[in-house]
Design an enzyme around this catalytic site. Structure first.
Site, mmCIF file in Angstrom:
data_model
loop_
_atom_site.group_PDB
_atom_site.id
_atom_site.type_symbol
_atom_site.label_atom_id
_atom_site.label_comp_id
_atom_site.label_asym_id
_atom_site.label_seq_id
_atom_site.Cartn_x
_atom_site.Cartn_y
_atom_site.Cartn_z
ATOM 1 N N HIS A 130 9.336 12.698 0.508
ATOM 2 C CA HIS A 130 7.844 13.329 1.748
ATOM 3 C C HIS A 130 7.326 13.759 1.053
ATOM 4 O O HIS A 130 5.892 14.366 1.009
ATOM 5 C CB HIS A 130 8.236 13.380 3.067
ATOM 6 C CG HIS A 130 7.239 13.966 4.022
ATOM 7 N ND1 HIS A 130 6.258 12.541 4.545
ATOM 8 C CD2 HIS A 130 6.197 15.166 4.120
ATOM 9 C CE1 HIS A 130 4.747 13.009 5.142
ATOM 10 N NE2 HIS A 130 4.778 14.479 4.539
ATOM 11 N N TYR A 190 3.115 14.811 -0.468
ATOM 12 C CA TYR A 190 2.495 16.182 -0.039
ATOM 13 C C TYR A 190 1.761 16.773 -2.084
ATOM 14 O O TYR A 190 0.768 17.241 -2.202
ATOM 15 C CB TYR A 190 2.328 16.966 0.445
ATOM 16 C CG TYR A 190 2.777 16.802 2.156
ATOM 17 C CD1 TYR A 190 0.806 17.051 2.224
ATOM 18 C CD2 TYR A 190 3.359 15.825 2.911
ATOM 19 C CE1 TYR A 190 0.874 16.663 3.608
ATOM 20 C CE2 TYR A 190 2.765 15.720 4.234
ATOM 21 C CZ TYR A 190 2.149 16.520 4.040
ATOM 22 O OH TYR A 190 1.404 15.641 5.711
ATOM 23 N N HIS A 218 -0.592 1.891 4.685
ATOM 24 C CA HIS A 218 -1.166 2.990 5.171
ATOM 25 C C HIS A 218 -1.333 4.144 3.285
ATOM 26 O O HIS A 218 -2.286 4.417 3.342
ATOM 27 C CB HIS A 218 -0.324 3.439 5.536
ATOM 28 C CG HIS A 218 0.260 4.902 5.336
ATOM 29 N ND1 HIS A 218 -0.964 5.617 6.043
ATOM 30 C CD2 HIS A 218 0.910 5.600 5.356
ATOM 31 C CE1 HIS A 218 -0.107 7.161 6.152
ATOM 32 N NE2 HIS A 218 0.484 7.003 5.617
ATOM 33 N N PHE A 219 -0.511 3.739 2.844
ATOM 34 C CA PHE A 219 -0.778 4.555 1.614
ATOM 35 C C PHE A 219 -1.599 4.143 0.084
ATOM 36 O O PHE A 219 -1.673 4.861 -0.408
ATOM 37 C CB PHE A 219 0.432 5.273 1.137
ATOM 38 C CG PHE A 219 1.582 3.814 0.339
ATOM 39 C CD1 PHE A 219 1.064 3.289 -0.534
ATOM 40 C CD2 PHE A 219 2.617 3.232 1.061
ATOM 41 C CE1 PHE A 219 2.339 1.921 -1.415
ATOM 42 C CE2 PHE A 219 3.840 2.151 0.539
ATOM 43 C CZ PHE A 219 3.666 1.713 -1.292
ATOM 44 N N HIS A 220 -2.100 3.532 0.523
ATOM 45 C CA HIS A 220 -3.009 2.548 -0.126
ATOM 46 C C HIS A 220 -4.472 3.491 0.171
ATOM 47 O O HIS A 220 -5.166 3.506 -0.436
ATOM 48 C CB HIS A 220 -3.379 1.191 -0.750
ATOM 49 C CG HIS A 220 -2.803 0.565 -1.295
ATOM 50 N ND1 HIS A 220 -0.960 0.400 -1.737
ATOM 51 C CD2 HIS A 220 -2.081 0.489 -3.163
ATOM 52 C CE1 HIS A 220 -1.121 -0.501 -2.598
ATOM 53 N NE2 HIS A 220 -1.022 -0.202 -3.640
ATOM 54 N N ARG A 269 6.701 -6.065 3.483
ATOM 55 C CA ARG A 269 6.115 -5.166 2.266
ATOM 56 C C ARG A 269 7.211 -5.770 1.540
ATOM 57 O O ARG A 269 8.093 -6.671 1.496
ATOM 58 C CB ARG A 269 6.375 -3.908 2.772
ATOM 59 C CG ARG A 269 7.331 -2.852 2.427
ATOM 60 C CD ARG A 269 7.685 -1.534 2.549
ATOM 61 N NE ARG A 269 6.911 -1.093 1.954
ATOM 62 C CZ ARG A 269 6.699 0.232 1.303
ATOM 63 N NH1 ARG A 269 7.680 0.939 2.409
ATOM 64 N NH2 ARG A 269 6.739 0.769 0.025
ATOM 65 N N ARG A 270 6.986 -5.506 0.146
ATOM 66 C CA ARG A 270 7.282 -5.490 -0.810
ATOM 67 C C ARG A 270 8.058 -6.903 -0.861
ATOM 68 O O ARG A 270 9.273 -7.329 -1.250
ATOM 69 C CB ARG A 270 8.735 -5.245 -1.032
ATOM 70 C CG ARG A 270 8.662 -3.653 -1.151
ATOM 71 C CD ARG A 270 9.490 -2.062 -0.923
ATOM 72 N NE ARG A 270 9.266 -1.129 -2.383
ATOM 73 C CZ ARG A 270 9.908 0.097 -2.441
ATOM 74 N NH1 ARG A 270 11.300 0.228 -1.362
ATOM 75 N NH2 ARG A 270 9.851 0.591 -2.737
#
Ligand code: HEM
Ligand code: CU
Ligand code: CU
Lengths: 549, 49, 158
Positions: free
Chosen positions: A223, A227, A374-376, A439-440
């Protein structure tokens, strides 16, 4: 502020550019892999027999998630410190070079193992899938190299403080310090699992590995990793973009405070990635969910500061009405527009993140393609577009060239192309994820399942978006090569924001690292000690390694 | 001299306040978006078994 | 440190919203039992086939428990056992699963049943199958070359 450089010293510039070359090579390779993934997942395209989906996905994740980010961030932070705290000393610069080469050697080792299909374990390398020992050694070198780079930054910070007793460090140097310290505290977790668990196990020195302990150490790191990606973008948003638009930093103190909050709260929250797994008491999961929500607060502050900076600037230019200030922003300047698209993307990104972190709501989306969507948005749009926006002035600044009008225009087009491509790809990923698409996963009809059939149109939309994004990557690479080697010689500004006159003096307490690191460690101990002891005390028999790839 | 100065002060204060109303509106729009998304998925969670 | 009045309003609103979210999920988890799957029981992953209840995968009626059925799944690269199962609509079921080798996922698409299966641990989730239909079970954690072929099916029948 006598030590502020107008131009980053050429020798420091070379060190920064070395980092950037690796980062943009990574972008080229990873972008191609990303395109191939979306094409395969559309069901209309098959990979040649000498490679496979998961090998490509491992390349994509490692090269973009770990290599591009770490190299760009370390290079950028070196540039920030050299600019705002003065040219590095010979010793500091040499340390930086040692860091760079250590990371590069590690990257090559890991890359060779992935290409030989000895490490198709994805960038998270969860045991008991077992990669070749050289893959783990390579990743270790990347982390160690980043520590050495970090040491160069800390040394430079220390010499500034020594030369300027009793004064708060320059804002951008301070921010780079926070991110470096957070990175060091966080990477201890991944270093521990790799050095003490995975490496001896892959070398055959020990037979078994404790899977849950390894995952917990990984996510203790995982995590704050996100950040570590985000904070350099925040540095640009808080302290560089205001200068680009011709405005002022909203508040120096509030910016520092939000960075300190990130340091404190980004680490003791790794369980929010482990919400659906066995072996962890749900009360401890919930505690870390609460801490996760605390780390939302500095982002709320950031949102306010950014809007305020824009509005204050617009009004100083005579804007009226509720949103009139928007019109006054420099929409023709890529150095502003491209990071601004990144800021906008952070709105849906943040909304998705709140859902992910909401304890049992995680069951709706966990490990579905929603997470990838989300993380794209967070990483592959907010962060990456800000990095691109930084490159548009930093690369020519370092190479003694300028961003021409034509390149500026192309850069804006690049940002817009990215936004369009990502809207398709990430939007379709979010939607398919809510329907349950995992995913994946390579293309599959799951034996003609009706539900899986519903996901396919979304996968086609992802391939459309992926193709547009790939175009964006080609544009970016073209601009990067132009700015590094071909753009006309000249002097490109390194924008560093100034604080608005109304803001008050910055309190020195922010520089009290003993205090902040002390609280960080206490929070980590509070959130992790008991569940971690439970995990070890109640551990099942460990796992042997498997190579299912 | 004192009179106009006081007037000036309150004047800037009023401006300072009203001058961030666009920011306030923007962050609230953002806030509502967060709430709508979260509530949407929460209802999906409630609806499913 | 001076904070602008509007920023205070925004932060109070934002933090209140976060508190409301946390309260909603917290009450739902701790008072209504909607915790995410967090079973603490362990097992020897190499002896799964001979350890109860995994020696008999499938649906079993149980008496005297808070749930009516137990649905046992064993995962291994790249299949679930059973490969298909029927569950009567309205049944309260405890799904119990584990893995014999690497980490797998266990997601019943379109439902809240979504849990990680990790070697050495048992994963459980209790729910009432109150909507009829065919539900695909997919592995949603990468487990190797056959990961995307790994699936099973639950039919909820009237
Ligand atoms: C051309 C642009 C891109 C495309 C088409 C693309 C596409 C994809 C796709 C389809 C996946 C998920 C596949 C799956 O779960 O089966 C993926 C995963 C990922 N992408 Fe990208 N992506 C792009 C750019 C980026 C960028 C710029 C970054 C980061 C800087 C990035 C980071 C990642 C990471 C970390 C993963 C996770 C890999 C994993 O789950 O193991 N991507 N990408
Ligand atoms: Cu996280
Ligand atoms: Cu799998």
């Amino acid at each position: 502020m006598k030590s502020v450089n107008t131009i980053v010293d050429r020798r420091d510039g070379k060190l920064v550019m070395a980092h950037f070359y690796v980062a943009f090579i990574a972008l080229a390779i990873g972008g191609l892999a990303g395109l191939l993934q979306t094409l395969v997942r559309s069901g209309k395209f098959e990979l040649p027999s000498w490679t496979g989906y998961y090998q490509i996905l491992t390349i994509h994740g490692v090269v973009l998630g770990l290599v591009l980010t770490t190299f760009f961030i370390m290079g950028f932070q070196l540039a920030l410190v050299s600019k705002t705290s003065g040219t590095l000393t010979a010793k500091q610069r040499k340390t930086g070079w040692i860091g760079f080469w250590t990371m590069t050697v590690g990257t090559v080792m890991a890359a060779v193992m992935i290409l030989m299909n000895e490490a198709s374990v994805l960038y998270t390398f969860y045991a008991p899938l077992q990669a070749h020992a050289l893959f783990y050694i390579g990743l270790t070198l990347v982390v160690v190299g980043s520590w050495i780079d970090g040491a160069a930054l800390i040394m430079a910070y220390a010499s500034w403080r020594k030369a300027n007793p009793g004064k708060p460090s320059p804002l951008l140097t301070f921010m780079a310090m926070v991110n470096t310290l957070m990175w060091i505290v966080a990477t201890i977790g991944v270093a521990a699992t790799v050095l003490f668990q995975l490496l001896p196990w892959s070398l055959g020195l020990v037979e078994r590995v404790d899977v849950l302990v390894s995952r917990t150490l990984f996510w203790y790191f995982g995590h704050p990793l996100v950040y570590f990606w985000l904070l350099p973008a925040y540095m640009a948003w808080y302290a560089i973009v205001p200068k680009i638009i011709g405005g002022k930093i909203f508040s120096d103190s509030l910016a520092r405070m939000s960075f300190i909050l990130f340091l404190l709260f980004s680490i003791p929250v790794g369980f929010h990635h482990q919400l659906t797994e066995p072996g962890i008491d749900p009360a401890w999961k919930f505690l870390q969910v609460v801490l996760t929500f605390l780390v939302v607060i500095p982002s709320l502050m950031t949102a306010f500061s950014l809007f305020a900076t824009f509005e204050m600037y617009g009004r100083s230019k005579g804007a009226t009405g509720l949103f009139g200030w928007l019109k006054k922003l420099p929409w023709g300047d890529a150095r502003f527009v491209v990071p601004f698209i990144g800021m906008l993307a952070f709105i849906p990104a943040g909304a998705g993140g709140l859902v992910n972190a909401s304890h049992q709501l995680n069951q709706v989306v966990h490990n579905t393609i929603w997470v990838t969507g989300h993380f794209h948005l967070t990483l592959a749009t907010s962060v990456v577009l800000t990095f691109f926006g930084i490159s548009y002035w930093l690369v020519p600044h370092l190479t003694g060239r300028v961003l021409t009008k034509a390149m500026n225009k192309l850069a804006i087009i690049q940002g817009v192309v990215w936004a369009i491509g990502m809207t398709f790809m990430s939007g379709a990923m979010h939607a398919a994820g809510l329907l349950g698409a995992p995913r994946r996963s390579s293309f599959s009809t799951y034996g003609g399942s009706e539900q899986a059939m519903e996901w396919i149109p979304y996968q086609v939309a992802q391939a459309v978006g992926g193709s547009i994004l790939f175009l964006g990557i080609i544009l970016m690479l073209y601009i990067f090569i132009n700015l590094a080697f071909f753009a006309p010689k000249g002097e490109e500004e390194f924008p560093v924001g100034e604080v608005s006159d109304a803001a008050e003096k910055t309190p020195m307490v922010f520089e009290n690292w003993k205090l902040w690191i002390g609280i960080t460690v206490l929070l980590i101990l509070f959130a992790y000690t008991i569940p971690f002891i439970d995990m070890i005390e109640n551990a099942p028999i460990g796992s042997k390694g498997y190579k299912f790839f | 001299m004192a009179q106009p100065e006081i007037g000036k002060k309150t004047n800037t204060k009023v401006e300072d306040q009203s001058s961030l109303k666009g920011t306030l509106a923007s962050v609230f729009l953002l806030g509502f978006f967060l709430i709508i998304t979260w509530v949407g998925v929460y209802f999906l969670f409630l609806d499913r078994f | 440190m001076h904070i602008h009045k509007f920023e205070k309003i925004w932060l109070i609103f934002g933090i209140t919203t976060l508190l409301v979210f946390l309260t909603v999920v917290g009450v739902s988890a701790f008072y209504m039992g909607n915790q995410p799957p967090s079973c603490l029981a362990t097992i020897n992953p190499e002896k799964v086939d001979t350890t109860a209840p995994f020696d008999e995968p499938g649906l079993k009626k149980v008496e005297g428990k808070e749930w009516d059925y137990e649905l046992i799944f064993v995962a291994s690269a790249f299949a679930y056992n059973p490969g298909q199962v029927e569950v009567p609509k309205g049944a309260k079921v405890k799904v119990i699963a584990t893995t014999k080798d690497v980490i797998h996922g266990f997601e019943v698409a379109g439902t809240n049943i979504n849990m990680m299966l990790e070697p050495g641990y048992i994963s459980e989730f209790v729910t009432t199958f109150d909507k009829a239909g065919e539900y695909l079970i997919v592995c949603n954690e990468y487990c190797g070359v056959g990961h995307h072929m790994m699936s099973s099916k639950i039919e909820v029948v009237e």
